[in-house]
Design a protein around this motif. Structure first.
Motif, PDB file in Angstrom:
ATOM      1  N   TRP A  25       0.817  -1.220   0.000  1.00 18.71           N
ATOM      2  CA  TRP A  25       0.000   0.000   0.000  1.00 18.71           C
ATOM      3  C   TRP A  25       0.852   1.272   0.000  1.00 18.71           C
ATOM      4  CZ3 TRP A  25      -4.943   0.035  -1.167  1.00 18.71           C
ATOM      5  CH2 TRP A  25      -5.658  -1.151  -1.024  1.00 18.71           C
ATOM      6  N   THR A  26       2.017   1.227   0.647  1.00 17.19           N
ATOM      7  CA  THR A  26       2.906   2.390   0.606  1.00 17.19           C
ATOM      8  C   THR A  26       3.351   2.676  -0.821  1.00 17.19           C
ATOM      9  OG1 THR A  26       3.715   1.885   2.833  1.00 17.19           O
ATOM     10  CG2 THR A  26       5.056   3.366   1.483  1.00 17.19           C
ATOM     11  N   ALA A  27       3.670   1.606  -1.533  1.00 26.33           N
ATOM     12  CA  ALA A  27       4.062   1.770  -2.934  1.00 26.33           C
ATOM     13  C   ALA A  27       2.917   2.341  -3.755  1.00 26.33           C
ATOM     14  CB  ALA A  27       4.506   0.423  -3.506  1.00 26.33           C
ATOM     15  N   LEU A  28       1.688   1.911  -3.457  1.00 22.75           N
ATOM     16  CA  LEU A  28       0.528   2.428  -4.192  1.00 22.75           C
ATOM     17  C   LEU A  28       0.375   3.930  -3.982  1.00 22.75           C
ATOM     18  CD1 LEU A  28      -2.046   1.980  -5.889  1.00 22.75           C
ATOM     19  CD2 LEU A  28      -3.262   1.526  -3.739  1.00 22.75           C
ATOM     20  N   ILE A  29       0.531   4.388  -2.754  1.00 19.37           N
ATOM     21  CA  ILE A  29       0.392   5.828  -2.465  1.00 19.37           C
ATOM     22  C   ILE A  29       1.465   6.628  -3.202  1.00 19.37           C
ATOM     23  CG2 ILE A  29       0.557   7.567  -0.641  1.00 19.37           C
ATOM     24  CD1 ILE A  29      -0.628   5.457   1.270  1.00 19.37           C
ATOM     25  N   LEU A  30       2.726   6.182  -3.078  1.00 20.52           N
ATOM     26  CA  LEU A  30       3.814   6.908  -3.732  1.00 20.52           C
ATOM     27  C   LEU A  30       3.668   6.908  -5.243  1.00 20.52           C
ATOM     28  CD1 LEU A  30       6.813   5.603  -1.588  1.00 20.52           C
ATOM     29  CD2 LEU A  30       5.912   7.934  -1.604  1.00 20.52           C
ATOM     30  N   LEU A  31       3.294   5.756  -5.791  1.00 19.74           N
ATOM     31  CA  LEU A  31       3.155   5.643  -7.247  1.00 19.74           C
ATOM     32  C   LEU A  31       1.981   6.480  -7.747  1.00 19.74           C
ATOM     33  CD1 LEU A  31       4.669   4.123  -9.468  1.00 19.74           C
ATOM     34  CD2 LEU A  31       2.936   2.336  -9.321  1.00 19.74           C
ATOM     35  N   SER A  32       0.891   6.495  -6.995  1.00 22.37           N
ATOM     36  CA  SER A  32      -0.273   7.310  -7.385  1.00 22.37           C
ATOM     37  C   SER A  32       0.080   8.790  -7.416  1.00 22.37           C
ATOM     38  CB  SER A  32      -1.431   7.075  -6.415  1.00 22.37           C
ATOM     39  OG  SER A  32      -1.831   5.732  -6.413  1.00 22.37           O
ATOM     40  N   LEU A  33       0.816   9.256  -6.389  1.00 15.83           N
ATOM     41  CA  LEU A  33       1.197  10.666  -6.334  1.00 15.83           C
ATOM     42  C   LEU A  33       2.170  11.020  -7.460  1.00 15.83           C
ATOM     43  CD1 LEU A  33       1.688  11.124  -2.485  1.00 15.83           C
ATOM     44  CD2 LEU A  33      -0.213  11.939  -3.877  1.00 15.83           C
ATOM     45  N   ALA A  34       3.098  10.121  -7.764  1.00 17.89           N
ATOM     46  CA  ALA A  34       4.054  10.392  -8.836  1.00 17.89           C
ATOM     47  C   ALA A  34       3.353  10.466 -10.193  1.00 17.89           C
ATOM     48  CB  ALA A  34       5.144   9.313  -8.852  1.00 17.89           C
ATOM     49  N   ILE A  35       2.461   9.525 -10.464  1.00 18.60           N
ATOM     50  CA  ILE A  35       1.715   9.555 -11.731  1.00 18.60           C
ATOM     51  C   ILE A  35       0.818  10.781 -11.783  1.00 18.60           C
ATOM     52  CG2 ILE A  35       0.002   8.331 -13.134  1.00 18.60           C
ATOM     53  CD1 ILE A  35       1.132   5.714 -12.045  1.00 18.60           C
ATOM     54  N   TRP A  36       0.229  11.140 -10.643  1.00 16.86           N
ATOM     55  CA  TRP A  36      -0.611  12.344 -10.562  1.00 16.86           C
ATOM     56  C   TRP A  36       0.198  13.579 -10.919  1.00 16.86           C
ATOM     57  CZ3 TRP A  36      -2.267  14.964  -5.366  1.00 16.86           C
ATOM     58  CH2 TRP A  36      -3.215  15.963  -5.622  1.00 16.86           C
ATOM     59  N   LEU A  37       1.402  13.678 -10.364  1.00 15.48           N
ATOM     60  CA  LEU A  37       2.263  14.817 -10.668  1.00 15.48           C
ATOM     61  C   LEU A  37       2.596  14.866 -12.150  1.00 15.48           C
ATOM     62  CD1 LEU A  37       4.148  17.172  -9.937  1.00 15.48           C
ATOM     63  CD2 LEU A  37       5.902  15.471  -9.340  1.00 15.48           C
ATOM     64  N   PHE A  38       2.932  13.729 -12.736  1.00 16.49           N
ATOM     65  CA  PHE A  38       3.310  13.703 -14.153  1.00 16.49           C
ATOM     66  C   PHE A  38       2.142  14.098 -15.051  1.00 16.49           C
ATOM     67  CE2 PHE A  38       3.904  11.729 -18.261  1.00 16.49           C
ATOM     68  CZ  PHE A  38       5.236  12.003 -18.554  1.00 16.49           C
ATOM     69  N   ILE A  39       0.974  13.468 -14.821  1.00 14.56           N
ATOM     70  CA  ILE A  39      -0.185  13.731 -15.682  1.00 14.56           C
ATOM     71  C   ILE A  39      -0.638  15.176 -15.544  1.00 14.56           C
ATOM     72  CG2 ILE A  39      -2.611  13.161 -16.086  1.00 14.56           C
ATOM     73  CD1 ILE A  39      -1.990  10.289 -15.334  1.00 14.56           C
ATOM     74  N   SER A  40      -0.762  15.660 -14.306  1.00 10.70           N
ATOM     75  CA  SER A  40      -1.260  17.022 -14.106  1.00 10.70           C
ATOM     76  C   SER A  40      -0.289  18.062 -14.655  1.00 10.70           C
ATOM     77  CB  SER A  40      -1.510  17.278 -12.615  1.00 10.70           C
ATOM     78  OG  SER A  40      -0.322  17.161 -11.866  1.00 10.70           O
ATOM     79  N   THR A  41       1.018  17.791 -14.539  1.00  8.85           N
ATOM     80  CA  THR A  41       2.007  18.736 -15.055  1.00  8.85           C
ATOM     81  C   THR A  41       1.930  18.835 -16.570  1.00  8.85           C
ATOM     82  OG1 THR A  41       3.503  18.301 -13.206  1.00  8.85           O
ATOM     83  CG2 THR A  41       4.466  19.280 -15.176  1.00  8.85           C
ATOM     84  N   VAL A  42       1.842  17.699 -17.244  1.00  8.73           N
ATOM     85  CA  VAL A  42       1.790  17.697 -18.718  1.00  8.73           C
ATOM     86  C   VAL A  42       0.450  18.225 -19.214  1.00  8.73           C
ATOM     87  CG1 VAL A  42       1.846  16.243 -20.772  1.00  8.73           C
ATOM     88  CG2 VAL A  42       3.457  15.822 -18.895  1.00  8.73           C
ATOM     89  N   TRP A  43      -0.652  17.762 -18.599  1.00 11.58           N
ATOM     90  CA  TRP A  43      -1.989  18.108 -19.104  1.00 11.58           C
ATOM     91  C   TRP A  43      -2.284  19.600 -18.963  1.00 11.58           C
ATOM     92  CZ3 TRP A  43      -7.098  17.972 -16.184  1.00 11.58           C
ATOM     93  CH2 TRP A  43      -8.152  18.175 -17.064  1.00 11.58           C
ATOM     94  N   THR A  44      -1.859  20.198 -17.877  1.00  8.72           N
ATOM     95  CA  THR A  44      -2.210  21.607 -17.634  1.00  8.72           C
ATOM     96  C   THR A  44      -1.186  22.590 -18.186  1.00  8.72           C
ATOM     97  OG1 THR A  44      -1.181  21.475 -15.438  1.00  8.72           O
ATOM     98  CG2 THR A  44      -3.553  21.063 -15.575  1.00  8.72           C
ATOM     99  N   ASN A  45      -0.112  22.092 -18.787  1.00  5.01           N
ATOM    100  CA  ASN A  45       0.929  23.010 -19.265  1.00  5.01           C
ATOM    101  C   ASN A  45       1.302  22.811 -20.733  1.00  5.01           C
ATOM    102  OD1 ASN A  45       2.067  24.602 -16.809  1.00  5.01           O
ATOM    103  ND2 ASN A  45       1.933  22.508 -16.052  1.00  5.01           N
TER     104      ASN A  45
END
Length: 633
Positions: free
Chosen positions: A446-466
């Motif tokens: 579950w720790t890996a899931l949280i970290l991986l979710s946040l990392a993918i969130w950062l990548f997608i939101s950074t690319v999509w909004t910029n």
């Protein structure tokens, strides 16, 4: 004769550094620029002659005989110039002289008084290192009688990754000296305003670029050369480069706020002072012998004491000057709790806490032993327990930060970014579940899931909004933030879901791991330029189809009487197949060609290096955008 000329060039360069330190202080600042160029030229002559001595096998020089061999390939002979303590310190001084001359060349557009004082401080730093090399670390000492052969370069250093790793680190370390000197000059002048921050940013960005590339290259080398299957071991020398890297990150973010809003100047000053101070501390760690590491140079305590004295003189002197100038006028700028200023402050605090944690974990065992309390080791559990929550907070802040503006928040932009969280979590769960299903020994985490979710969130939101605003200045931020996300993805997947087994195999036998079949075909004896080796061949099979052939080997370096493992790796975007060759077991079982092996599958390991490169390129793009903006003005 040439080594004596090289030593004379070093002495002349040191004298020029001394004059550079003095002239601006006695009312002769106009000489500072020419002295900067002269000192750089003579330092280059000194290290150039040393490199030539390595190339022609001049074993009459003690340092060359200790770190080279006539059978060593020419490329490694040249690189052996910085393969030991004395040469690495001379390269350090050479790199610092290059930065001094570059600052002298590009300082024509800034306040000439600040520029001259900055060159004076840089000259004083170079003078200290020049004196240290001449009296404590001279690489040009002759030895008689002439030895028939050299002792060879450390086999661990006979690799492309580690040949380029130290020079890049040094360029990053000493590059921060420019920021340090600019800060000292500003303190002497009595102000540290937005103009100083604007002059400092390009130098900080380029220095951080070199330091990042150097760290990534070192981690890559540790991954494929040491044969441990990891990329970061919280080794003291690794930590020595991580501490200024973290402080450099804090400096970059603090400079933005100081330049744009006129606040956080104390943060900027302290980060600038400490980032170079910890670069010097890293030099002490590697070359003093006080800490044990596969990277460290074991040298006598006298040299370590001299380096420690340089560190304390510079650190105490600069902090004393800061304390005397605490009456610097701060702009009375207020900002709301939810704003870019607040997130930048949070980032500064996170970087400072991370650095202090690394410092304590690195030096506490040494202090514990020095106090006579016994011995203690601080390993990965300590560092992971501290860095995991810090990374979680940082990833969330990085997602929110672009949605904030100075003194306020853009709610529409923020909602767009928050909308990316759910699909990111789904993608992370799917990726982990697929990886776990490939290997029965792996468990869901579950720790890996949280970290991986946040990392993918950062990548997608950074690319999509910029993606619509791809100006060079914006591209730097996008690449750097995406690089962090990609690195975290690689670290989480390879750290939590790597699979490995230890086996003993004879030719014709095979084992299964993560859906791959590792078929041991056989081995052969090989002769290299300065070593002999036993090289195995594996065919990696999946779905009854041979994907690749791998050739792990064990090398024996006769001159150094050292064994080294060269791993066999199949690099892939989704994962690496990794084989380490162990001891020969023919005498025990009677099977010819039987060895122990470790078989690894490292999912997404390549994303670690790719993410680090993206961060470095992001810093370079930001520096180029500042240069372009300066030309427009």
């Amino acid at each position: 004769m040439l080594p004596e000329l090289a030593f004379l060039a070093l002495v002349i360069a040191t004298l020029a550094f001394g004059l550079l330190a003095i002239c601006p202080m006695i009312g002769k600042p106009q000489y500072a620029w020419n002295l900067s160029y002269i000192s750089a030229i003579f330092t280059a002559i000194s290290i150039g002659i040393l490199a030539y001595g390595f190339a022609v096998d001049d074993f009459s020089v003690e340092y060359i005989a200790a770190h080279s061999n006539s059978q060593l390939p020419t490329f490694f002979k040249i690189a052996a110039t910085w393969g030991g303590h004395e040469g690495s310190m001379l390269f350090w001084l050479f790199a610092l002289s290059v930065w001094v001359s570059l600052f002298a060349f590009f300082s024509r557009k800034i306040d000439p008084i600040i520029a001259a004082r900055t060159l004076s401080v840089l000259g004083l730093l170079c003078l200290g290192f020049g004196i240290f090399i001449i009296f404590f670390s001279n690489p040009f000492i002759r030895q008689f009688p002439l030895p028939p052969e050299g002792r060879d370069l450390n086999p661990m250093l006979q690799d492309v990754g580690l040949i380029f790793h130290p020079p890049l680190l040094y360029l990053g370390y000493v590059g921060f000296a420019v920021n340090f000197a600019l800060t000292i000059a500003a303190l002497i002048d009595g102000h540290a305003d937005a103009a100083i921050a604007r002059w400092m940013r390009p130098w900080a960005l380029v220095s951080w670029f070199f330091l990042t590339v150097g760290i990534v290259l070192g981690a890559w080398w540790a991954y494929y050369e040491l044969g441990w299957g990891g990329w970061w071991f919280w080794d003291p020398v690794e930590n020595a480069s991580l501490m200024p890297w973290l402080l450099g990150l804090g400096l970059l973010h603090s400079l933005i706020v100081t330049e744009q809003r006129g606040i956080f100047s104390y943060w900027t000053i302290l980060f600038s002072l400490f980032v170079f101070a910890f670069s010097l501390l890293g030099t002490f760690i590697v070359r003093s012998g006080v800490l044990t590491s596969v990277h460290a140079f074991a040298v006598d305590g006298e040299r370590g004491s001299a380096l420690l004295a340089l560190f304390f003189l510079m650190t105490v002197g600069s902090l004393t000057l800061f304390a005397m100038k605490t009456d610097l006028r701060q702009s009375a700028v207020r900002f709301s709790v939810v704003s870019k200023e607040t997130l930048m402050l949070l980032a500064n605090i996170l970087f400072a806490v991370a650095m202090i944690s690394v410092f304590i974990g690195t030096f506490y065992p040494m202090l514990f032993t020095a106090m006579g309390w016994g011995s203690i080791s601080v390993g990965a559990p300590y560092f992971n327990s501290i860095f995991l929550p810090l990374i979680v907070i940082l990833l969330i802040a990085m997602v929110i930060a672009p949605a904030t503006k100075w003194q306020k928040i853009d709610r529409t932009f923020l909602f767009k970014r928050l909308a990316c969280l759910l699909p990111s979590a789904v993608a992370a769960y799917t990726l982990i579940r697929y990886t776990v299903n490939q290997e029965p020994s792996l468990k869901f985490n579950w720790t890996a899931l949280i970290l991986l979710s946040l990392a993918i969130w950062l990548f997608i939101s950074t690319v999509w909004t910029n993606w619509r605003t791809m100006r060079l200045k914006r591209v730097g931020m996008i690449l750097a933030h995406c690089g962090v996300a990609v690195t975290v993805i690689g670290a989480v997947m390879s750290g939590y879901f790597a699979a490995e087994i230890g086996v003993r195999l004879a030719p014709g036998q095979s084992r299964q791991l993560n859906g791959y079949e590792f078929r041991y075909v056989g081995f052969s004896n090989e002769i290299g330029p300065n070593y002999t080796s036993e090289k195995a061949r594996f065919d990696v099979v999946k779905n009854d189809e041979i994907l690749t052939a791998l050739y792990p080997e064990r090398r024996y370096y006769e001159v150094r009487t050292m064994n080294m493992s060269e791993v066999g790796i199949n690099w892939g975007w989704l994962g690496d197949i990794y084989i380490v060759m162990g001891d020969k077991l023919t005498g025990e079982s009677g099977n010819p060609g039987e060895f122990t092996f470790r078989l690894h599958y490292k999912p997404f390991a390549g994303w670690l290096w790719f993410g680090g490169v993206l961060m470095a390129i992001g810093a370079l793009c930001a520096a180029l955008s500042l240069k372009r903006n300066g030309k427009k003005k």
